[in-house]
Design a protein around this motif. Structure first.
Motif, PDB file in Angstrom:
ATOM      1  N   TYR A 280     -31.189 -39.327   6.392  1.00  0.00           N
ATOM      2  CA  TYR A 280     -29.873 -38.715   6.182  1.00  0.00           C
ATOM      3  C   TYR A 280     -28.807 -39.813   6.065  1.00  0.00           C
ATOM      4  O   TYR A 280     -28.515 -40.521   7.026  1.00  0.00           O
ATOM      5  CB  TYR A 280     -29.522 -37.761   7.324  1.00  0.00           C
ATOM      6  N   THR A 284     -23.450 -34.740   7.492  1.00  0.00           N
ATOM      7  CA  THR A 284     -23.230 -33.399   6.942  1.00  0.00           C
ATOM      8  C   THR A 284     -24.474 -32.830   6.285  1.00  0.00           C
ATOM      9  O   THR A 284     -24.609 -31.610   6.149  1.00  0.00           O
ATOM     10  CB  THR A 284     -22.089 -33.424   5.910  1.00  0.00           C
ATOM     11  N   GLU A 285     -25.426 -33.689   5.880  1.00  0.00           N
ATOM     12  CA  GLU A 285     -26.640 -33.213   5.208  1.00  0.00           C
ATOM     13  C   GLU A 285     -27.699 -32.725   6.193  1.00  0.00           C
ATOM     14  O   GLU A 285     -28.645 -32.046   5.796  1.00  0.00           O
ATOM     15  CB  GLU A 285     -27.236 -34.339   4.362  1.00  0.00           C
ATOM     16  N   GLN A 290     -25.507 -29.569  11.381  1.00  0.00           N
ATOM     17  CA  GLN A 290     -24.907 -28.295  10.970  1.00  0.00           C
ATOM     18  C   GLN A 290     -25.028 -27.249  12.073  1.00  0.00           C
ATOM     19  O   GLN A 290     -24.060 -26.536  12.394  1.00  0.00           O
ATOM     20  CB  GLN A 290     -25.596 -27.798   9.686  1.00  0.00           C
TER      21      GLN A 290
END
Length: 405
Positions: A280, A284-285, A290
């Motif tokens: 990553y 945010t990915e 998340q």
């Protein structure tokens, strides 16, 4: 920024407008508070610039009587102002919260005592400790008191103090627990506040040596817990508010702001931070991040909703002139404990999501985390004790845990 609408149904447009104005003033000084946060912690006292800005914004008037130069708002406003200040500096928010709630306590005293505090100096602020950790001797016209009180948040920025004391009769037998108003000029401050979090609050120890306190500056704590106050101004709704519920719920305000600040920081940094030893490139990915920010945001929302429900219950009862019964007061304690616990847990989730960099000395997150961990252990808001009180109340039991309900 998230809006939480839960409040008492009868809130007027004027009250909402004043609340919005005060919260807006608090928001304007948040960048300065944040800039001064490290120095506040290093100095172990709130930077005077912070106090001056909050004072100029009228944020220390919110719990003072209108008769004596205050704004006399409500508990919801108190929470929102404290929350906003904590987005910039937890210590500043905590000190401001305590000085404001001590102004509320001041408004419960007889008119004569209130005028001594504010009539000539309406800007006077009050620090305080409720615990009766002193000795008092009854004398003509009042009491002579010797002892000490810790931890007195706000004592470095106040002109008066409210302190607990055992109330003796003429024979020296303790017959009551009192709360007394004392000029800071009659007290000394012992430098005792060395802690892991909320370092900047300067919550040191107040010391009295044979200080005379006149009778009119002492009220009964058990009477206050039952809604019997010393003030003659019974038309003032704020000073009909339930004693312990107010003392508890106000402490949730800084926690709400600390949690919100942590969320805002993590969301801001996530698009720029990778996750080490993974594929990553940015946080945010990552589904783990998340899910973490979603969980934290939901916990913060829940903290707000519980705190604001408690404030609405207090404000509505005060507006109606009805003192909440034991079960209602126990629910406020439970709401307070849930709000505190959820805000604290949200910060823990966010610190983990942000990564080990959270604990760099230059990161505000480590200070937010430490401030929350310390402040959330205040005895009056203990989530475990609050749950015990509420559970017993639901089962019809109204004693056996603490008188502070």
């Amino acid at each position: 920024m998230t809006s939480f609408l839960l409040e008492r149904p009868g809130t007027s447009e004027d009250s909402r407008a004043l609340r919005a104005e005060l919260v807006g003033r608090a928001r304007e000084i948040v960048p300065v508070l944040a800039r001064n946060a490290a120095r506040t912690e290093q100095d172990r006292r709130v930077v005077e610039e912070n106090i001056a800005l909050a004072d100029e914004a009228g944020l220390y008037r919110i719990m003072k009587p209108k008769r004596l130069g205050g704004l006399e708002t409500d508990i919801r406003t108190k929470l929102e102002v404290s929350r906003e200040l904590a987005r910039g500096c937890g210590s500043t928010a905590w000190v401001s919260t305590l000085m404001n709630v001590c102004s509320f306590f001041g408004g419960l005293f007889p008119d004569r005592a209130q005028r001594e505090v504010w009539e000539e100096e309406p800007g006077n602020r009050i620090a305080g400790v409720l615990a009766p950790t002193a000795e008092a001797v009854r004398v003509d016209g009042g009491y002579r008191v010797t002892g000490s009180w810790g931890w007195a948040s706000g004592c470095l920025h106040s002109q008066w103090a409210v302190v607990g004391l055992p109330v003796p009769d003429e024979r020296g037998e303790i017959v009551d627990q009192g709360l007394a108003l004392v000029p800071m000029a009659d007290l000394s401050i012992s430098d005792t506040w060395f802690v892991a979090g909320m370092r900047g609050t300067g919550s040191n120890t107040l010391v009295a040596k044979d200080v005379f306190i006149p009778q009119h500056r002492v009220i009964s704590v058990p009477a206050a817990i039952g809604g019997r106050y010393g003030t003659e101004h019974t038309e003032e709704a704020l000073y009909r508010s339930a004693f312990v519920p107010v003392a508890a719920i106000v402490l949730a305000g800084p926690q709400l702001g600390l949690a919100q600040a942590a969320l805002e920081l993590v969301l801001e940094k996530a698009p720029k931070r990778s996750i080490s030893y993974t594929f990553y490139d940015v946080q945010t990915e990552a589904p783990t991040v998340q899910l973490a920010v979603a969980k934290a945001a939901a916990l913060i929302d829940s903290a707000h909703l519980h705190a604001y429900r408690a404030a609405a219950d207090i404000d509505q009862a005060a507006a109606d002139g009805v003192y909440p019964d034991y079960a209602a007061r126990a629910r406020v304690r439970m709401d307070t404990g849930v709000a505190i616990e959820n805000a604290r847990e949200a910060i823990r989730v966010l610190v983990s999501a942000h990564g080990a960099g959270s604990f760099a000395e230059t990161s505000p997150l480590q200070r937010i985390w430490r401030d929350s961990e310390v402040a959330s252990r205040h005895a009056v808001v203990s989530p475990a004790i609050s749950a015990e009180v509420y559970g017993r109340a639901l089962l019809g039991l109204t004693d056996g845990v603490t008188p502070l309900v």
